[in-house]
Design a protein around this motif. Structure first.
Motif, PDB file in Angstrom:
ATOM      1  N   PRO A   1       0.824  -1.201   0.000  1.00  0.00           N
ATOM      2  CA  PRO A   1       0.000   0.000   0.000  1.00  0.00           C
ATOM      3  C   PRO A   1       0.865   1.260   0.000  1.00  0.00           C
ATOM      4  N   VAL A   2       0.347   2.301  -0.586  1.00  0.00           N
ATOM      5  CA  VAL A   2       1.063   3.573  -0.666  1.00  0.00           C
ATOM      6  C   VAL A   2       0.852   4.334   0.640  1.00  0.00           C
ATOM      7  N   ILE A   3       1.928   4.715   1.294  1.00  0.00           N
ATOM      8  CA  ILE A   3       1.826   5.520   2.512  1.00  0.00           C
ATOM      9  C   ILE A   3       2.228   6.934   2.147  1.00  0.00           C
ATOM     10  N   PRO A   4       1.267   7.871   2.248  1.00  0.00           N
ATOM     11  CA  PRO A   4       1.545   9.250   1.847  1.00  0.00           C
ATOM     12  C   PRO A   4       2.599   9.914   2.735  1.00  0.00           C
ATOM     13  N   ARG A   5       3.219  10.966   2.190  1.00  0.00           N
ATOM     14  CA  ARG A   5       4.180  11.755   2.960  1.00  0.00           C
ATOM     15  C   ARG A   5       3.457  12.444   4.112  1.00  0.00           C
ATOM     16  N   PRO A   6       4.161  12.729   5.212  1.00  0.00           N
ATOM     17  CA  PRO A   6       3.494  13.362   6.360  1.00  0.00           C
ATOM     18  C   PRO A   6       3.283  14.857   6.157  1.00  0.00           C
ATOM     19  N   CYS A   7       2.465  15.218   5.157  1.00  0.00           N
ATOM     20  CA  CYS A   7       2.287  16.634   4.884  1.00  0.00           C
ATOM     21  C   CYS A   7       0.965  17.147   5.449  1.00  0.00           C
ATOM     22  N   THR A   8       0.067  16.261   5.812  1.00  0.00           N
ATOM     23  CA  THR A   8      -1.184  16.710   6.400  1.00  0.00           C
ATOM     24  C   THR A   8      -1.227  16.294   7.864  1.00  0.00           C
ATOM     25  N   PHE A   9      -2.053  16.959   8.618  1.00  0.00           N
ATOM     26  CA  PHE A   9      -2.175  16.661  10.046  1.00  0.00           C
ATOM     27  C   PHE A   9      -2.519  15.184  10.302  1.00  0.00           C
ATOM     28  N   PRO A  10      -3.514  14.598   9.606  1.00  0.00           N
ATOM     29  CA  PRO A  10      -3.813  13.182   9.860  1.00  0.00           C
ATOM     30  C   PRO A  10      -2.636  12.252   9.563  1.00  0.00           C
ATOM     31  N   MET A  11      -1.864  12.565   8.523  1.00  0.00           N
ATOM     32  CA  MET A  11      -0.707  11.721   8.190  1.00  0.00           C
ATOM     33  C   MET A  11       0.364  11.819   9.267  1.00  0.00           C
ATOM     34  N   LYS A  12       0.628  13.045   9.750  1.00  0.00           N
ATOM     35  CA  LYS A  12       1.592  13.218  10.840  1.00  0.00           C
ATOM     36  C   LYS A  12       1.155  12.407  12.056  1.00  0.00           C
ATOM     37  N   LEU A  13      -0.137  12.525  12.362  1.00  0.00           N
ATOM     38  CA  LEU A  13      -0.680  11.834  13.529  1.00  0.00           C
ATOM     39  C   LEU A  13      -0.538  10.321  13.394  1.00  0.00           C
ATOM     40  N   TRP A  14      -0.801   9.803  12.191  1.00  0.00           N
ATOM     41  CA  TRP A  14      -0.721   8.352  11.956  1.00  0.00           C
ATOM     42  C   TRP A  14       0.723   7.874  12.129  1.00  0.00           C
ATOM     43  N   LEU A  15       1.679   8.665  11.622  1.00  0.00           N
ATOM     44  CA  LEU A  15       3.087   8.294  11.776  1.00  0.00           C
ATOM     45  C   LEU A  15       3.516   8.359  13.246  1.00  0.00           C
ATOM     46  N   LEU A  16       3.009   9.354  13.971  1.00  0.00           N
ATOM     47  CA  LEU A  16       3.354   9.487  15.390  1.00  0.00           C
ATOM     48  C   LEU A  16       2.828   8.311  16.210  1.00  0.00           C
ATOM     49  N   VAL A  17       1.576   7.959  15.988  1.00  0.00           N
ATOM     50  CA  VAL A  17       0.961   6.901  16.792  1.00  0.00           C
ATOM     51  C   VAL A  17       1.599   5.546  16.482  1.00  0.00           C
ATOM     52  N   ASN A  18       2.216   5.411  15.321  1.00  0.00           N
ATOM     53  CA  ASN A  18       2.896   4.169  14.953  1.00  0.00           C
ATOM     54  C   ASN A  18       4.395   4.193  15.235  1.00  0.00           C
ATOM     55  N   SER A  19       4.900   5.315  15.730  1.00  0.00           N
ATOM     56  CA  SER A  19       6.331   5.419  15.998  1.00  0.00           C
ATOM     57  C   SER A  19       6.681   4.769  17.336  1.00  0.00           C
TER      58      SER A  19
END
Length: 154
Positions: free
Chosen positions: A1-19
């Motif tokens: 699956p394609v994981i978008p760059r963390p350029c939007t708030f939801p994407m940043k949040l998703w990367l943070l919660v998975n870090s």
């Protein structure tokens, strides 16, 4: 699956919660909502307090209220924190190895969005910022579309 760059708030949040390095944000037991420890979040990610890291700012604010406002703008709903549910250590990412999810730093907030899921980064593009124009479209029963980052356009 394609994981978008963390350029939007939801994407940043998703990367943070998975870090594995971020401890103030974690999935609920079902991987369908997230818990945010306000005190720890402020120290860890907003650069508030003595242990603030000297890294570049993830968010353009030091105010937790602004983060909550962003969550609301992106359609996240605040849920009542049920200690019994938040204490379940069987989620995709328990807070600690022992399953102890007690927080000492501050209030624990539980947020939910139907398109924010542990195993579905592809749904992030469905999370739209609720602008005046988008709200008018939704009220009129129209679909609100989101543009993918340029590097994901086909």
């Amino acid at each position: 699956p394609v994981i978008p760059r963390p350029c939007t708030f939801p994407m940043k949040l998703w990367l943070l919660v998975n870090s594995p390095y971020v401890h103030s944000v974690r999935w609920d037991a079902h991987g369908e909502g997230l818990f945010i420890d306000q005190g720890l979040f402020e120290q860890e990610l907003l650069g508030v307090g003595p242990s603030a890291a000297e890294e570049e700012e993830l968010f353009k604010t030091k105010n937790f209220g602004s983060i909550v406002r962003q969550l609301n703008l992106y359609g996240f709903h605040k849920l009542t924190v049920n200690p019994a549910i938040s204490a379940v250590g069987s989620g995709p990412r328990p807070a600690t190895a022992g399953g102890d999810t007690s927080y000492a730093d501050g209030p624990l907030h539980h947020f939910w969005n139907p398109h924010f899921r542990y195993d579905r980064p592809d749904l992030l593009v469905k999370i739209k910022r609720l602008t005046k124009a988008n709200k008018e479209k939704l009220d009129a029963g129209l679909e609100v579309t989101s543009r993918l980052p340029d590097d994901l356009q086909h």
